[in-house]
Design an enzyme around this catalytic site. Structure first.
Site, PDB file in Angstrom:
ATOM      1  N   HIS A  92      -8.409   1.096  -3.823  1.00  0.00           N
ATOM      2  CA  HIS A  92      -9.330   0.942  -2.695  1.00  0.00           C
ATOM      3  C   HIS A  92     -10.006   2.289  -2.472  1.00  0.00           C
ATOM      4  O   HIS A  92      -9.389   3.229  -1.969  1.00  0.00           O
ATOM      5  CB  HIS A  92      -8.517   0.500  -1.462  1.00  0.00           C
ATOM      6  CG  HIS A  92      -9.319   0.355  -0.219  1.00  0.00           C
ATOM      7  ND1 HIS A  92      -8.734   0.210   1.023  1.00  0.00           N
ATOM      8  CD2 HIS A  92     -10.660   0.324  -0.005  1.00  0.00           C
ATOM      9  CE1 HIS A  92      -9.679   0.101   1.942  1.00  0.00           C
ATOM     10  NE2 HIS A  92     -10.850   0.180   1.343  1.00  0.00           N
ATOM     11  N   MET A 134     -12.134   4.551  -0.638  1.00  0.00           N
ATOM     12  CA  MET A 134     -12.791   4.875   0.626  1.00  0.00           C
ATOM     13  C   MET A 134     -13.506   6.204   0.419  1.00  0.00           C
ATOM     14  O   MET A 134     -13.056   7.275   0.830  1.00  0.00           O
ATOM     15  CB  MET A 134     -11.750   4.937   1.751  1.00  0.00           C
ATOM     16  CG  MET A 134     -11.241   3.553   2.136  1.00  0.00           C
ATOM     17  SD  MET A 134      -9.648   3.572   2.963  1.00  0.00           S
ATOM     18  CE  MET A 134      -8.555   3.612   1.547  1.00  0.00           C
ATOM     19  N   MET A 194      -8.887   8.241  -0.394  1.00  0.00           N
ATOM     20  CA  MET A 194      -9.703   8.679   0.747  1.00  0.00           C
ATOM     21  C   MET A 194     -10.278  10.057   0.460  1.00  0.00           C
ATOM     22  O   MET A 194      -9.564  10.945  -0.021  1.00  0.00           O
ATOM     23  CB  MET A 194      -8.848   8.729   2.012  1.00  0.00           C
ATOM     24  CG  MET A 194      -8.194   7.394   2.349  1.00  0.00           C
ATOM     25  SD  MET A 194      -7.345   7.456   3.921  1.00  0.00           S
ATOM     26  CE  MET A 194      -6.589   5.829   3.962  1.00  0.00           C
ATOM     27  N   SER A 250       0.850  -1.195   0.000  1.00  0.00           N
ATOM     28  CA  SER A 250       0.000   0.000   0.000  1.00  0.00           C
ATOM     29  C   SER A 250       0.880   1.238   0.000  1.00  0.00           C
ATOM     30  O   SER A 250       1.649   1.478   0.938  1.00  0.00           O
ATOM     31  CB  SER A 250      -0.887   0.025   1.244  1.00  0.00           C
ATOM     32  OG  SER A 250      -1.438   1.330   1.395  1.00  0.00           O
ATOM     33  N   ASP A 301      -4.693   3.647  -1.948  1.00  0.00           N
ATOM     34  CA  ASP A 301      -5.737   4.044  -1.004  1.00  0.00           C
ATOM     35  C   ASP A 301      -6.262   5.425  -1.339  1.00  0.00           C
ATOM     36  O   ASP A 301      -5.555   6.428  -1.204  1.00  0.00           O
ATOM     37  CB  ASP A 301      -5.185   4.031   0.425  1.00  0.00           C
ATOM     38  CG  ASP A 301      -5.076   2.622   0.970  1.00  0.00           C
ATOM     39  OD1 ASP A 301      -6.083   1.887   0.918  1.00  0.00           O
ATOM     40  OD2 ASP A 301      -3.981   2.249   1.434  1.00  0.00           O
ATOM     41  N   HIS A 312      -1.485  -1.501  -4.110  1.00  0.00           N
ATOM     42  CA  HIS A 312      -2.710  -1.045  -3.446  1.00  0.00           C
ATOM     43  C   HIS A 312      -2.689   0.479  -3.316  1.00  0.00           C
ATOM     44  O   HIS A 312      -1.775   1.050  -2.731  1.00  0.00           O
ATOM     45  CB  HIS A 312      -2.784  -1.703  -2.069  1.00  0.00           C
ATOM     46  CG  HIS A 312      -4.076  -1.500  -1.352  1.00  0.00           C
ATOM     47  ND1 HIS A 312      -5.222  -2.221  -1.635  1.00  0.00           N
ATOM     48  CD2 HIS A 312      -4.413  -0.662  -0.346  1.00  0.00           C
ATOM     49  CE1 HIS A 312      -6.196  -1.842  -0.825  1.00  0.00           C
ATOM     50  NE2 HIS A 312      -5.727  -0.887  -0.027  1.00  0.00           N
ATOM     51  N   GLY A 325       1.106  -1.734   4.275  1.00  0.00           N
ATOM     52  CA  GLY A 325       1.688  -0.419   4.031  1.00  0.00           C
ATOM     53  C   GLY A 325       2.906  -0.200   4.895  1.00  0.00           C
ATOM     54  O   GLY A 325       4.053  -0.245   4.450  1.00  0.00           O
ATOM     55  N   GLY A 353      -8.739   4.636   7.136  1.00  0.00           N
ATOM     56  CA  GLY A 353      -8.464   6.055   7.290  1.00  0.00           C
ATOM     57  C   GLY A 353      -6.983   6.356   7.429  1.00  0.00           C
ATOM     58  O   GLY A 353      -6.512   7.378   6.956  1.00  0.00           O
ATOM     59  N   PHE A 354      -6.279   5.434   8.062  1.00  0.00           N
ATOM     60  CA  PHE A 354      -4.868   5.702   8.336  1.00  0.00           C
ATOM     61  C   PHE A 354      -4.044   4.409   8.271  1.00  0.00           C
ATOM     62  O   PHE A 354      -4.555   3.336   8.592  1.00  0.00           O
ATOM     63  CB  PHE A 354      -4.706   6.323   9.733  1.00  0.00           C
ATOM     64  CG  PHE A 354      -5.486   7.601   9.879  1.00  0.00           C
ATOM     65  CD1 PHE A 354      -4.943   8.811   9.464  1.00  0.00           C
ATOM     66  CD2 PHE A 354      -6.779   7.583  10.383  1.00  0.00           C
ATOM     67  CE1 PHE A 354      -5.679   9.980   9.555  1.00  0.00           C
ATOM     68  CE2 PHE A 354      -7.525   8.751  10.485  1.00  0.00           C
ATOM     69  CZ  PHE A 354      -6.974   9.954  10.068  1.00  0.00           C
ATOM     70  N   GLY A 355      -2.796   4.572   7.883  1.00  0.00           N
ATOM     71  CA  GLY A 355      -1.874   3.450   7.935  1.00  0.00           C
ATOM     72  C   GLY A 355      -1.343   3.282   9.344  1.00  0.00           C
ATOM     73  O   GLY A 355      -1.557   4.145  10.212  1.00  0.00           O
ATOM     74  N   GLY A 356      -0.679   2.182   9.578  1.00  0.00           N
ATOM     75  CA  GLY A 356       0.019   1.982  10.844  1.00  0.00           C
ATOM     76  C   GLY A 356      -0.853   1.668  12.035  1.00  0.00           C
ATOM     77  O   GLY A 356      -0.414   1.777  13.184  1.00  0.00           O
ATOM     78  N   ASP A 398      -6.766  -6.037   4.920  1.00  0.00           N
ATOM     79  CA  ASP A 398      -6.101  -4.735   4.815  1.00  0.00           C
ATOM     80  C   ASP A 398      -6.131  -4.049   6.170  1.00  0.00           C
ATOM     81  O   ASP A 398      -7.207  -3.778   6.703  1.00  0.00           O
ATOM     82  CB  ASP A 398      -6.854  -3.902   3.766  1.00  0.00           C
ATOM     83  CG  ASP A 398      -6.275  -2.509   3.560  1.00  0.00           C
ATOM     84  OD1 ASP A 398      -5.196  -2.210   4.106  1.00  0.00           O
ATOM     85  OD2 ASP A 398      -6.924  -1.716   2.842  1.00  0.00           O
ATOM     86  N   GLY A 399      -4.929  -3.783   6.707  1.00  0.00           N
ATOM     87  CA  GLY A 399      -4.827  -3.063   7.964  1.00  0.00           C
ATOM     88  C   GLY A 399      -4.057  -3.839   9.007  1.00  0.00           C
ATOM     89  O   GLY A 399      -4.468  -4.939   9.405  1.00  0.00           O
ATOM     90  N   GLY A 400      -2.901  -3.299   9.385  1.00  0.00           N
ATOM     91  CA  GLY A 400      -2.111  -3.919  10.444  1.00  0.00           C
ATOM     92  C   GLY A 400      -1.463  -5.234  10.052  1.00  0.00           C
ATOM     93  O   GLY A 400      -1.083  -6.034  10.910  1.00  0.00           O
ATOM     94  N   MET A 413     -11.771  -5.557   5.931  1.00  0.00           N
ATOM     95  CA  MET A 413     -10.846  -4.633   6.606  1.00  0.00           C
ATOM     96  C   MET A 413     -10.481  -5.176   7.981  1.00  0.00           C
ATOM     97  O   MET A 413     -11.349  -5.606   8.745  1.00  0.00           O
ATOM     98  CB  MET A 413     -11.490  -3.249   6.771  1.00  0.00           C
ATOM     99  CG  MET A 413     -11.738  -2.482   5.485  1.00  0.00           C
ATOM    100  SD  MET A 413     -10.257  -2.159   4.512  1.00  0.00           S
ATOM    101  CE  MET A 413      -9.243  -1.207   5.663  1.00  0.00           C
TER     102      MET A 413
HETATM  103  C1  DX5 Z   1      -6.242   1.873   5.814  1.00  0.00           C
HETATM  104  C2  DX5 Z   1      -5.886   1.599   4.392  1.00  0.00           C
HETATM  105  C3  DX5 Z   1      -4.797   0.622   4.283  1.00  0.00           C
HETATM  106  C4  DX5 Z   1      -3.488   1.082   4.849  1.00  0.00           C
HETATM  107  C5  DX5 Z   1      -2.869  -0.100   5.497  1.00  0.00           C
HETATM  108  O1  DX5 Z   1      -7.250   2.780   5.859  1.00  0.00           O
HETATM  109  O2  DX5 Z   1      -6.992   1.102   3.669  1.00  0.00           O
HETATM  110  O3  DX5 Z   1      -4.617   0.137   2.956  1.00  0.00           O
HETATM  111  O4  DX5 Z   1      -2.606   1.585   3.905  1.00  0.00           O
HETATM  112  O5  DX5 Z   1      -1.742   0.325   6.159  1.00  0.00           O
HETATM  113  P1  DX5 Z   1      -0.990  -0.570   7.237  1.00  0.00           P
HETATM  114  O6  DX5 Z   1      -0.529  -1.802   6.522  1.00  0.00           O
HETATM  115  O7  DX5 Z   1       0.112   0.307   7.686  1.00  0.00           O
HETATM  116  O8  DX5 Z   1      -1.982  -0.882   8.319  1.00  0.00           O
HETATM  117 ZN    ZN Z   2      -6.578   0.036   1.690  1.00  0.00          ZN
END
Ligand code: DX5
Ligand code: ZN
Length: 240
Positions: free
Chosen positions: A86, A88, A56, A28, A54, A52, A216, A161-164, A194-196, A156
């Site tokens: 993706h 959002m 938003m 991502s 993202d 991927h 990501g 909304g956010f990475g990490g 997707d996520g974490g 999900m």
């Molecule tokens: C979250 C995104 C993800 C994000 C994942 O809202 O849809 O695609 O980039 O990031 P990580 O892998 O850091 O959780």
């Molecule tokens: Zn995503």
């Protein structure tokens, strides 16, 4: 084709069966340096199954990222990578043709926004691969009616909304249920999480039945992103 052997390259031109192989890794770019996206993609390109992207809109999620113009620029730079967008967004219908025109291979819309049948029809009409996403608190029953009309189901593992953010393991029973239903019906639907996702959580999701893993932070915050993709894939392969 050996279903366990990943195809590292996705053709931008022509129809690609995104459910053809197990253990697909989707870096991502949300966690990459936005001032140097092309260089970031270059570092993972040989190992990338799907890239991927993202998108938003600051309405569906409390964050604002990128849209079709950036996808178009990235496509010029990377003609051969599968772009997995993706969305959002509250109103993807107004942008799907722009994403297709910009070079998206597949788009994923969220079931929470409603109008899913129309969005699926629109994506099919445009020749996009069809993805449907559900947030962690959406029950499987919300996506189940669409399973035989889509190419990719995204469950999900964080609230988008956010990475990490931290992986929500409570989603795994839903992943297990989706895997069972996809297999029972003999569908060719990629099951994406997707996520974490990282070296520790990927095997948990793979064991539950996911086959397509967005990551990501785990990839782009690492010292060697390409190696990290390899390691994530390896962890999937030894799990399934
Ligand atoms: C979250 C995104 C993800 C994000 C994942 O809202 O849809 O695609 O980039 O990031 P990580 O892998 O850091 O959780
Ligand atoms: Zn995503």
């Amino acid at each position: 084709m050996d279903p366990r052997r990943p195809t590292h390259r996705w053709r931008a031109a022509g129809r690609v069966d995104i459910a053809a192989v197990a253990c697909r890794i989707a870096p991502s770019i949300l966690s990459a340096d936005f001032a140097a996206l092309a260089a970031a993609i270059e570092t993972v390109k040989p190992e990338t199954d799907l890239l991927h992207v993202d998108v938003m809109d600051a309405h569906f999620v409390p964050n604002l990222t990128i849209g079709p113009p950036v996808v178009r620029s990235l496509r010029r730079h990377s003609p051969d990578i599968y772009f997995d967008c993706h969305l959002m967004m509250d109103n993807p219908a107004s942008f799907l043709d722009d994403f297709k025109d910009a070079g998206a291979n597949g788009c994923t819309v969220h079931v929470e926004i409603g109008g899913t049948d129309d969005l699926i029809a629109q994506m099919r009409e445009l020749g996009l691969d069809v993805g449907l996403a559900a947030n962690p608190d959406m029950p499987f029953d919300a996506v189940e009616p669409f399973l035989d009309k889509i190419d990719l189901l995204l469950l999900m593992t964080v609230f988008p909304g956010f990475g990490g953010q931290a992986f929500i393991a409570d989603v795994m029973p839903k992943v297990e249920r989706a895997r069972a239903e996809i297999d029972r019906r003999g569908l060719r639907v990629a099951l994406q999480v997707d996520g974490g996702i990282n070296e520790d959580t990927l095997p948990v999701a793979a064991k539950a039945g996911a086959d397509t893993f967005v990551a990501g932070n785990a990839i782009f915050a690492s010292a060697d992103p390409a190696r990290e993709v390899q390691e994530l894939r390896r962890r999937c392969m030894v799990t399934v």
